[in-house]
Design an enzyme around this catalytic site. Structure first.
Site, PDB file in Angstrom:
ATOM      1  N   GLY A  68      38.052  23.605   7.284  1.00  0.00           N
ATOM      2  CA  GLY A  68      37.456  23.779   8.600  1.00  0.00           C
ATOM      3  C   GLY A  68      36.465  22.678   8.942  1.00  0.00           C
TER       4      GLY A  68
ATOM      5  N   GLY B 284      34.448  22.486  11.639  1.00  0.00           N
ATOM      6  CA  GLY B 284      33.508  22.898  12.678  1.00  0.00           C
ATOM      7  C   GLY B 284      32.082  22.547  12.285  1.00  0.00           C
ATOM      8  N   PHE B 285      31.122  23.255  12.855  1.00  0.00           N
ATOM      9  CA  PHE B 285      29.719  22.949  12.580  1.00  0.00           C
ATOM     10  C   PHE B 285      29.394  23.085  11.091  1.00  0.00           C
ATOM     11  CE2 PHE B 285      29.337  23.823  17.164  1.00  0.00           C
ATOM     12  CZ  PHE B 285      28.591  22.721  17.537  1.00  0.00           C
TER      13      PHE B 285
ATOM     14  N   VAL C 278      45.921  25.868   6.081  1.00  0.00           N
ATOM     15  CA  VAL C 278      45.839  26.569   4.802  1.00  0.00           C
ATOM     16  C   VAL C 278      46.630  27.870   4.886  1.00  0.00           C
ATOM     17  CG1 VAL C 278      44.312  27.792   3.233  1.00  0.00           C
ATOM     18  CG2 VAL C 278      43.645  25.562   4.140  1.00  0.00           C
TER      19      VAL C 278
ATOM     20  N   GLU D 283      28.450  32.385  31.035  1.00  0.00           N
ATOM     21  CA  GLU D 283      28.605  30.986  31.417  1.00  0.00           C
ATOM     22  C   GLU D 283      29.889  30.755  32.198  1.00  0.00           C
ATOM     23  OE1 GLU D 283      25.737  29.560  27.876  1.00  0.00           O
ATOM     24  OE2 GLU D 283      27.876  29.786  27.540  1.00  0.00           O
TER      25      GLU D 283
ATOM     26  N   ASP E 220      30.909  31.381  10.981  1.00  0.00           N
ATOM     27  CA  ASP E 220      31.406  32.655  11.509  1.00  0.00           C
ATOM     28  C   ASP E 220      32.268  33.410  10.513  1.00  0.00           C
ATOM     29  OD1 ASP E 220      30.214  31.548  13.654  1.00  0.00           O
ATOM     30  OD2 ASP E 220      31.956  31.600  14.971  1.00  0.00           O
TER      31      ASP E 220
END
Lengths: 436, 436
Positions: free
Chosen positions: A9, A11-12, A78, A169, A298
């Site tokens: 992953g 991501g952040f 994966v 948003e 997450d």
């Protein structure tokens, strides 16, 4: 041959871990992601509402990490993980690891109503953002060319399900767009008559914020023409529209920002799962009884000091990625590991083009000043100078011209099942777009 | 109620005609396009090679024309035209016209080998550009993660069919990308080893240019690692690769820039068709014996002073759109119409990041100075201040950093059959567009 660390992953969380491990010649890092890009998810809703282009908020992962000769980036998916043999098996073969960091994020959940997905797309990936943009813009085009009043009304009705930051948003951005951006462009319709409904099952939107700020956000949304329906739960969604607490709403565009669940991979691992199917981890973000396997962001269900599982936010992901990487280096160096301790930096959400709410605990801001804070924070954190310049330029232009730069409808790109969410982050955001 | 003018197609020709007719209160203009955007096709190859984003070269048509209250823009597809009843029939109903301007452009042709399409996409629409970008970037990703040398080699072999400006620009950009942009980003492959073959059936590339300039362009391409195969025709294309004059080339990525044909609509009109199925028009761009119906841009086969049918170029399209619109206004005002007379402004093509050839007839440039000319002309003519800024900024940045801003792989967006070419302008030779 150094120790092998595999990160799943980009991501952040994954990216932060990679950066901490980068440059250590005694560590061989492999980062695997099914997308080739890192996504700055806090601004994803701007792509969905034509404020920014895909490439403004996405950067090739291998490009971000190209400076680290000990990091290899592989594009793939994966399939399973063999904890005994310490193998990560992908669609391009199995890879051995000494330490493994899982940071696969989460995806949208429809509470068992998966059939709603095609009628109410969620917002987690670039493809979904492009699809939502296509639906929003196409709805206005349909209204413009239709003579049948009923169809016109259906086309100009937008429903957003979920009153968290993403939902707020999205709804705010659609209100902004219909009131300002599009107002002069149509002949047969008045975009200002657009009906936007934000549906929230709880008793208020943005429930993670103080009550006063929720109601301020509600007022700001109403000023943009958004109807906020709280204590309202969805009973059905079809291609015709949505049924909320008995009311049938004819809507061509329904967007989903209401729930998340872990990636299907988690079920295949045979480990203990917490809320939303996220993986339960110990104080070191380690899967209990599965040494050398860590989970961040997450995908992890980490119970904080408060006794509550930490929310899906980028600061959590970044801090966890850093803690894991540092602990891995510590154990290589024979030093004791340090338990993860989350430092809460506060939260923010934006409503429309120049309003936001910011809650730093010790300080609470609303309105324009909060929006400015939001703007600076996001401009500062967006990955890549190139993007930062481009995003900033577009925002300045659009703020002046009130136009949107990315109002392009390509062919449908709806392929939810091809794409896994990047490392998430329940969006905190703002909006403002561009265009000549 | 003024006279009704319908324009089909929002490309260079349709847009120019609309602008000329705009503001005339006695004329009611309806522009119909199956895309919602005008596409600056001369730069489409940059989107295909990750240099620019979709929204940099595409602008919503209704946005460009929003200043003209007498122009209505409708998003839809023309199915048939009834010349007797003077009706344009679309997927959203039939619309009456007093005068009709057809400017639907052309699409790629595979010389009866339509099965090649899925293996060798052409470059006419944003969707195709995104698909080509996806294939190019994915090929490098595949090579990076594969251990099998044969597969690696196949992934790193790119074949471009067609030695016109589009083919030359694509091949040059891929060479540029592999030599500079990607060189530092991979660990298992050396992008510099990428094999790029430009296949041309004629005896030289860029045959519309003077012979000397063709050979200069060939040298420039070879400096970027592109092999130029002239007098070579393609005998087969499969998912495995391509067969050129008996040679089997294993290639994962084959791109098509070799031929065009008119849109299927032309066959349904029962009018005389010229080369490539384009509609034969008279001196006034009028379809013979079909009063009040005009054809402009690539869709028209107009025989110029030289006795040759004019090529598919944006200046031709723009000048024809202008001539038709002015003649329509003249006849409304009871003035005599003027026959179309093409003013040739010269042509240019670019090779990689800092080379080009420019042929103005009286003046011929090559190398860096030609590229600068090319750059300024394109920056100047690209629609929309905001795009101009963004494009210019990205080019400056990428020129300095040697990075590409748009290297994002979204899910596959290959849907050729959903998308027809935008209105006019074959990305063929970039002739210098005349003044707006």
């Amino acid at each position: 041959m150094g120790k092998k660390v595999i990160i799943v992953g980009g991501g952040f969380a994954g990216l932060k871990a990679a950066k901490v491990l980068g440059g250590r010649e005694d560590v061989e890092v492999t980062l695997i992601d099914r997308a080739n890009h890192h996504l700055f998810q806090p601004l994803l809703y701007q792509v969905a509402t034509a404020g920014l282009s895909e490439s403004d908020i996405a950067v090739p992962i291998r490009n971000i990490l190209s400076g680290f000769s000990n990091i290899k980036v592989l594009h793939g998916e994966v399939e399973t993980i063999d904890f005994q043999k310490k193998l990560v098996c992908t669609d391009f073969g199995c890879h051995p690891y000494d330490d493994l960091i899982l940071a696969c994020g989460v995806q949208h959940a429809y509470f068992g109503k998966e059939e709603w997905e095609s009628h109410a797309p969620g917002l987690k990936t670039l493809e979904q953002a492009a699809e939502i943009r296509r639906r929003i813009l196409s709805a206005f085009e349909t209204a413009e060319r239709e003579d049948d009043e009923a169809i016109k009304r259906r086309a100009l009705t937008f429903v957003v399900v979920g009153g968290g930051p993403t939902g707020v948003e999205l709804a705010g951005a659609i209100g902004e767009m219909s009131r300002y951006t599009l107002s002069r462009d149509f002949r047969n319709i008045d975009p200002k008559l657009t009906r936007i409904i934000l549906v929230e099952s709880g008793d208020r939107i943005l429930s993670s914020f103080p009550r006063k700020q929720s109601s301020r956000a509600t007022r700001d949304l109403e000023n943009l023409g958004v109807q906020v329906w709280t204590k309202s739960s969805v009973s059905s969604i079809t291609e015709k529209g949505i049924e909320v607490a008995g009311d049938k709403i004819e809507a061509m565009t329904v967007l989903w920002a209401a729930g998340i669940s872990a990636t299907p991979l988690n079920q295949r691992l045979g480990v203990e799962l917490g809320p939303q199917g996220r993986i339960v981890v110990d104080a070191y973000l380690n899967i209990p009884d599965v040494p050398h396997v860590y989970v961040a962001g997450d995908q992890a269900a980490f119970t904080g000091a408060s006794g509550k599982v930490l929310p899906c936010l980028s600061p959590v992901a970044i801090q966890q990625g850093e803690n894991i990487a540092k602990n891995i280096l510590r154990s290589f160096d024979g030093e004791p590991r340090e338990p993860f301790d989350y430092v809460d930096k506060g939260q923010m959400a934006t409503i429309g083009r120049s309003r936001a709410i910011v809650d730093l605990g010790f300080l609470r801001l609303q309105g324009f000043i909060a929006w400015l804070t939001w703007l600076l924070v996001h401009i500062y954190f967006i990955t890549g100078f190139n993007n930062r310049m481009s995003v900033f330029l577009k925002w300045c232009l659009s703020y002046v011209t009130n136009k949107k730069g990315a109002r392009i409808i390509p062919g449908a790109t709806w392929r939810f099942f091809d794409t896994l969410p990047q490392a998430p982050e329940e969006a905190k955001t703002k909006k403002i777009p561009p265009h000549e």
